[in-house]
Each structure stands twice: as structure tokens, then as C-alpha cells.
Design a protein around this motif. Structure first.
Motif, PDB file in Angstrom:
ATOM      1  N   UNK A 146     -14.587   2.472  -7.086  1.00 39.79           N
ATOM      2  CA  UNK A 146     -13.843   3.667  -6.688  1.00 39.79           C
ATOM      3  C   UNK A 146     -12.686   3.301  -5.756  1.00 39.79           C
ATOM      4  N   UNK A 147     -12.954   2.454  -4.775  1.00 37.66           N
ATOM      5  CA  UNK A 147     -11.909   2.056  -3.845  1.00 37.66           C
ATOM      6  C   UNK A 147     -10.825   1.254  -4.555  1.00 37.66           C
ATOM      7  N   UNK A 148     -11.205   0.463  -5.535  1.00 38.49           N
ATOM      8  CA  UNK A 148     -10.214  -0.294  -6.292  1.00 38.49           C
ATOM      9  C   UNK A 148      -9.249   0.659  -7.005  1.00 38.49           C
ATOM     10  N   UNK A 149      -9.777   1.758  -7.539  1.00 37.61           N
ATOM     11  CA  UNK A 149      -8.895   2.739  -8.170  1.00 37.61           C
ATOM     12  C   UNK A 149      -7.919   3.338  -7.158  1.00 37.61           C
ATOM     13  N   UNK A 150      -8.387   3.497  -5.924  1.00 40.70           N
ATOM     14  CA  UNK A 150      -7.564   4.132  -4.890  1.00 40.70           C
ATOM     15  C   UNK A 150      -6.443   3.234  -4.379  1.00 40.70           C
ATOM     16  N   UNK A 151      -6.493   1.955  -4.697  1.00 45.92           N
ATOM     17  CA  UNK A 151      -5.464   1.046  -4.187  1.00 45.92           C
ATOM     18  C   UNK A 151      -4.072   1.377  -4.723  1.00 45.92           C
ATOM     19  N   UNK A 152      -4.003   2.123  -5.815  1.00 52.13           N
ATOM     20  CA  UNK A 152      -2.701   2.533  -6.339  1.00 52.13           C
ATOM     21  C   UNK A 152      -1.969   3.417  -5.336  1.00 52.13           C
ATOM     22  N   UNK A 153      -2.704   4.113  -4.488  1.00 47.91           N
ATOM     23  CA  UNK A 153      -2.077   4.930  -3.443  1.00 47.91           C
ATOM     24  C   UNK A 153      -1.196   4.058  -2.561  1.00 47.91           C
ATOM     25  N   UNK A 154      -1.704   2.903  -2.189  1.00 48.83           N
ATOM     26  CA  UNK A 154      -0.953   1.987  -1.341  1.00 48.83           C
ATOM     27  C   UNK A 154       0.194   1.358  -2.118  1.00 48.83           C
ATOM     28  N   UNK A 155      -0.037   1.016  -3.375  1.00 45.86           N
ATOM     29  CA  UNK A 155       1.029   0.433  -4.194  1.00 45.86           C
ATOM     30  C   UNK A 155       2.208   1.389  -4.306  1.00 45.86           C
ATOM     31  N   UNK A 156       1.925   2.674  -4.505  1.00 43.73           N
ATOM     32  CA  UNK A 156       3.009   3.658  -4.583  1.00 43.73           C
ATOM     33  C   UNK A 156       3.742   3.773  -3.253  1.00 43.73           C
ATOM     34  N   UNK A 166       2.646  -6.231   2.564  1.00 49.64           N
ATOM     35  CA  UNK A 166       1.469  -7.051   2.892  1.00 49.64           C
ATOM     36  C   UNK A 166       0.254  -6.215   3.297  1.00 49.64           C
ATOM     37  N   UNK A 167       0.370  -4.887   3.242  1.00 46.11           N
ATOM     38  CA  UNK A 167      -0.746  -4.023   3.622  1.00 46.11           C
ATOM     39  C   UNK A 167      -1.935  -4.248   2.699  1.00 46.11           C
ATOM     40  N   UNK A 168      -3.088  -4.447   3.285  1.00 47.94           N
ATOM     41  CA  UNK A 168      -4.327  -4.620   2.524  1.00 47.94           C
ATOM     42  C   UNK A 168      -4.769  -3.249   2.019  1.00 47.94           C
ATOM     43  N   UNK A 169      -4.560  -3.008   0.729  1.00 50.79           N
ATOM     44  CA  UNK A 169      -4.835  -1.694   0.156  1.00 50.79           C
ATOM     45  C   UNK A 169      -6.299  -1.313   0.285  1.00 50.79           C
ATOM     46  N   UNK A 170      -7.180  -2.254  -0.001  1.00 53.10           N
ATOM     47  CA  UNK A 170      -8.607  -1.964   0.072  1.00 53.10           C
ATOM     48  C   UNK A 170      -9.049  -1.582   1.469  1.00 53.10           C
ATOM     49  N   UNK A 171      -8.531  -2.299   2.470  1.00 54.11           N
ATOM     50  CA  UNK A 171      -8.900  -2.001   3.856  1.00 54.11           C
ATOM     51  C   UNK A 171      -8.417  -0.618   4.269  1.00 54.11           C
ATOM     52  N   UNK A 172      -7.215  -0.250   3.832  1.00 60.21           N
ATOM     53  CA  UNK A 172      -6.670   1.051   4.215  1.00 60.21           C
ATOM     54  C   UNK A 172      -7.466   2.201   3.601  1.00 60.21           C
ATOM     55  N   UNK A 173      -7.727   2.148   2.305  1.00 60.00           N
ATOM     56  CA  UNK A 173      -8.427   3.281   1.692  1.00 60.00           C
ATOM     57  C   UNK A 173      -9.864   3.384   2.206  1.00 60.00           C
ATOM     58  N   UNK A 174     -10.480   2.261   2.543  1.00 60.73           N
ATOM     59  CA  UNK A 174     -11.817   2.320   3.137  1.00 60.73           C
ATOM     60  C   UNK A 174     -11.763   2.954   4.523  1.00 60.73           C
ATOM     61  N   UNK A 175     -10.714   2.667   5.269  1.00 57.86           N
ATOM     62  CA  UNK A 175     -10.590   3.208   6.624  1.00 57.86           C
ATOM     63  C   UNK A 175     -10.457   4.728   6.625  1.00 57.86           C
ATOM     64  N   UNK A 176      -9.946   5.285   5.543  1.00 56.18           N
ATOM     65  CA  UNK A 176      -9.789   6.737   5.467  1.00 56.18           C
ATOM     66  C   UNK A 176     -11.143   7.427   5.416  1.00 56.18           C
ATOM     67  N   UNK A 211      -1.996  -2.882  11.319  1.00 53.53           N
ATOM     68  CA  UNK A 211      -3.389  -3.266  11.516  1.00 53.53           C
ATOM     69  C   UNK A 211      -3.999  -3.841  10.241  1.00 53.53           C
ATOM     70  N   UNK A 212      -3.594  -3.318   9.083  1.00 56.91           N
ATOM     71  CA  UNK A 212      -4.180  -3.758   7.820  1.00 56.91           C
ATOM     72  C   UNK A 212      -3.311  -4.772   7.079  1.00 56.91           C
ATOM     73  N   UNK A 213      -2.354  -5.369   7.762  1.00 55.16           N
ATOM     74  CA  UNK A 213      -1.495  -6.351   7.122  1.00 55.16           C
ATOM     75  C   UNK A 213      -2.250  -7.645   6.891  1.00 55.16           C
TER      76      UNK A 213
END
Length: 224
Positions: A146-156, A166-176, A211-213
Motif C-alpha cells: 500500500x505504501x509503495x503505491x502511495x510513493x507516486x504522491x511524492x513523485x508528483x 532526494x526525498x525518501x517517498x516511503x518514509x514520508x508517506x509512512x510518517x503521515x 528530514x526525509x532526504x
């Protein structure tokens, strides 16, 4: 006897970060879905300690010898129910801004676990994970996907120049969502839309502060 009747369908509305529902076609898939529905119903009604293969057999219409042959034991039934829950076509929100996407993600997650019409089944799966190692592993796999699917939010957001690449997409969506899950299942405090906004905004502020770089690679760090 291998099959008797189909169990009534358990209504589990699709949710972004909670086990949802899917109904693939074909007899084998219908059997699997009937078993999944019975597992969900049993978890909601009795919890993992009160669930049994006999219960699943009675409520799915599938003979228990078939259940043992195909799924092995109760843990196998729960694991497959989670696997099936993850085989849907859900996509994360796309509001046009990173702030909007993160808030929408947090709001829907909070609603899923607080709305009486949707909360019972995913809450039961989480509770089962506290009591079964295999269920915990399956739940971890479900959320990883599920979190992998959410990484597109960061890509956009990176494409819109809202975030550093360089933002770690997985770390950011988990932090939410992590603060919401902590309140729900660890300290058992209520959550609401205000807390969902707070969680999303805190994650967003941390991301903008770097923080998530991820650390630069040796090649990019080398002097020109």
C-alpha cells in the motif's frame, strides 16, 4: 462434500490503507472470496482467538477438509484473506498539491478506522497480527505494498518542484499515517479530522525541512 453454499458477502468498502474488498471471477476465485468473507466475519465477531477452521467451513460453505488441504491451518486462512484484500486497483489521492494529497491520505485513513461501517474488518486484521506471527508478516506485506503505491504522491510533488528529488517517498508517506495508527492501536486514543490534518502537516513540514532526504551518493557528492 467439497462445497455447499456461498456465504453472504461481507461488505468491506475499499479503503486506501486498510484491507479492502475485491471479487475476482471464476469458480476458484469465488471459493477464495467466500472463504475470505467467512474469515472476515469470524474475526469481526469473535476475534482471532475465537476464530476456527470449523467456523470458516460453516460460514463459507467449503468443507473443512478442503480448507485444510488448500490453506493448511487457521493462520493460512487469515494470511490468504489479507493477500486477497491487497489485490485491488486502489490508487492514492491526486488533489494537485502535495499538501492536499497528504491530507486526503490522512483523512481517509482516519475515517476508515473510525467509521462504524468500515472499521470492524481492518481493525480485526490488525488485532490478529498482534496474536499471530504469520498474520503479522502478512499485514506488514499488505502495508508495504500500500505504501509503495502511495510513493507516486511524492513523485508528483518532485515533478511540481514541491519537494527535493532526494526525498525518501516511503518514509514520508509512512510518517503521515504512523501517528494515527499509534493512537488507534497502541495508546487507544480517539482520532479525528483535526488530528489527521495535524499528522499530514507535520509530515509535510518535516519533508520540506529535509528530514526525509536520502544521503547523496558518492558520485553526486564528489567535487566537480
Amino acid at each position: 462434500m467439497t462445497e455447499r453454499r456461498a456465504a453472504p458477502e461481507t461488505v468491506v468498502p475499499a479503503a486506501p490503507l486498510a484491507p479492502g474488498s475485491r471479487r475476482p471471477g471464476g469458480r476458484t476465485a469465488r471459493t477464495r472470496a467466500a472463504v475470505r468473507d467467512a474469515v472476515l466475519t469470524g474475526l469481526v465477531e469473535h476475534g482471532y482467538p475465537g476464530l476456527s477452521v470449523e467456523y470458516v467451513a460453516e460460514h463459507s460453505g467449503i468443507h473443512k477438509t478442503t480448507l485444510y488441504r488448500r490453506w493448511g491451518n487457521l493462520e493460512g486462512l487469515v494470511v490468504d484473506a489479507l493477500d486477497l484484500a491487497g489485490e485491488d486497483s486502489w490508487t492514492p489521492p491526486d488533489t494537485g498539491t502535495l499538501e492536499g494529497d497528504l491530507r486526503a491520505l490522512a483523512h481517509t485513513t482516519a475515517a476508515t478506522f473510525t467509521d462504524p461501517d468500515t472499521a470492524a474488518a481492518p481493525t480485526a486484521f490488525v488485532a490478529a497480527a498482534f496474536q499471530s506471527r504469520r498474520a503479522a508478516e502478512a499485514l506488514r506485506g499488505f502495508y508495504a505494498e500500500r505504501f509503495a503505491r502511495c510513493e507516486v504522491i511524492v513523485a508528483r510533488a518532485v515533478a511540481r518542484d514541491e519537494l527535493d528529488r532526494r526525498t525518501d517517498a516511503g518514509a514520508l508517506v509512512r510518517a503521515v499515517t504512523s501517528p494515527l495508527f499509534f493512537r488507534l492501536f497502541i495508546i487507544r486514543e480517539p482520532i479525528d479530522e483535526r488530528l489527521a490534518d495535524q499528522s499530514a502537516d507535520a509530515a509535510l513540514a518535516a519533508a520540506r525541512a529535509g528530514v526525509f532526504s536520502t544521503p547523496p551518493t558518492s558520485a553526486s557528492a564528489a567535487p566537480a
